[in-house]
Design a protein around this motif. Structure first.
Motif, short mmCIF file in Angstrom:
data_model
loop_
_atom_site.label_atom_id
_atom_site.label_comp_id
_atom_site.label_asym_id
_atom_site.label_seq_id
_atom_site.Cartn_x
_atom_site.Cartn_y
_atom_site.Cartn_z
N HIS A 125 0.82 -1.22 0.00
CA HIS A 125 0.00 0.00 0.00
C HIS A 125 0.85 1.26 0.00
O HIS A 125 2.01 1.27 0.43
N VAL A 126 0.24 2.34 -0.50
CA VAL A 126 0.74 3.70 -0.40
C VAL A 126 -0.45 4.58 -0.06
O VAL A 126 -1.51 4.45 -0.66
N PRO A 184 5.77 0.61 -2.58
CA PRO A 184 4.77 0.38 -1.53
C PRO A 184 5.37 -0.21 -0.26
O PRO A 184 6.41 -0.89 -0.29
N SER A 185 4.71 0.05 0.85
CA SER A 185 4.97 -0.71 2.06
C SER A 185 4.44 -2.12 1.84
O SER A 185 3.43 -2.31 1.15
N PHE A 186 5.07 -3.11 2.45
CA PHE A 186 4.79 -4.50 2.10
C PHE A 186 4.78 -5.36 3.36
O PHE A 186 5.61 -5.17 4.25
N ARG A 187 3.84 -6.28 3.42
CA ARG A 187 3.85 -7.26 4.50
C ARG A 187 3.11 -8.52 4.05
O ARG A 187 2.37 -8.52 3.06
N THR A 188 3.34 -9.59 4.79
CA THR A 188 2.71 -10.88 4.52
C THR A 188 1.85 -11.26 5.70
O THR A 188 2.21 -11.04 6.86
N GLN A 189 0.68 -11.84 5.41
CA GLN A 189 -0.22 -12.28 6.47
C GLN A 189 -0.72 -13.69 6.17
O GLN A 189 -1.23 -13.95 5.07
#
Length: 252
Positions: A125-126, A184-189
């Motif tokens: 996301h941004v 973008p900022s990034f993460r895994t869930q």
């Protein structure tokens, strides 16, 4: 076999005349992958509507072909590369629009994308459109707002309780087309059966306190019923901004 339930909606709200949000989603032929995209535009002279449309179309164009590929969620480098490329393309499309029409020079957009592969969700996301984890009895925001107010909260200038009263609380520090940095900022869930991921524009949390969300959806089993309930409460509360959301649920 993984089974996904997806629903989304976008509403102008009770006050705004136009809807500057845009949503889109797509599932893979196997049903085990899904792509969810949401954008909230900004800028005068219909700039917000145009920017969010450009951003979502670019992300879908870049990522939808990947849904037919075999992707190993345990090796996220490919996913991260494709998400970075999608955000870069979105920024390029918005900048091209700014250049071609001078009256749109100030347009920009938030952008939040979820690419789910089996029970693994990759989130990028941004801006200040968000992604939340809906668990059986928990709600957790998985994204950090790119806003001046969030920076102030983190440096101790204000408290979270004071943030809603700050007049410039919606000023973004990063946006597609409005800043040089489109990474973008990034993460895994990892999702468990029964979990859901909710993408939303800021119109939802501004209209309905997060503390009420679980209660509103608790007795509703499918994704469409849940987003309908959240929208209904937003409208009942006056919805001063556009309200948009996409909910992905991993079925039990």
């Amino acid at each position: 076999m993984i089974e996904l339930d997806i629903a989304g909606l976008s509403h102008t709200g009770r006050v705004r005349r136009t809807n500057q949000d845009r949503i889109a989603w797509e599932s893979s032929p196997s049903g085990e992958q899904a792509l969810l995209v949401l954008a909230d535009g900004m800028g005068g002279h219909q700039g917000g509507e145009i920017a969010s449309n450009l951003a979502v179309n670019a992300a879908m164009e870049a990522l939808t072909p990947c849904l037919s590929a075999s992707v190993d969620p345990a090796s996220p480098d490919f996913v991260r590369e494709r998400l970075d490329a999608a955000f870069l393309l979105a920024a390029e499309r918005v900048r091209e629009g700014q250049i071609s029409e001078p009256e749109l020079a100030k347009m920009g957009s938030t952008l939040v994308v979820v690419w789910s592969i089996g029970a693994t969700a990759f989130i990028a996301h941004v801006g200040d459109s968000r992604c939340y984890l809906f668990g059986a009895d928990q709600l957790q925001c998985l994204t950090r707002d790119d806003t001046v107010v969030q920076n102030m909260i983190e440096d101790g200038s204000i408290t979270e309780e004071e943030a809603p009263r700050v007049p410039f609380r919606n000023v973004l520090t990063r946006a597609i087309g409005a800043s040089d940095d489109a990474t973008p900022s990034f993460r895994t869930q990892i999702l468990a059966p029964g979990d859901g991921l909710l993408l939303c524009s800021d119109g939802l949390p501004e209209a309905v306190p997060e503390s009420e969300w679980l209660g509103l959806v608790d007795d509703r089993q499918d994704a469409q019923e849940r987003v309908d309930a959240l929208l209904d409460q937003s409208l009942d509360n006056g919805a001063g901004d556009n309200v948009s959301m996409i909910l992905l649920m991993l079925k039990n």
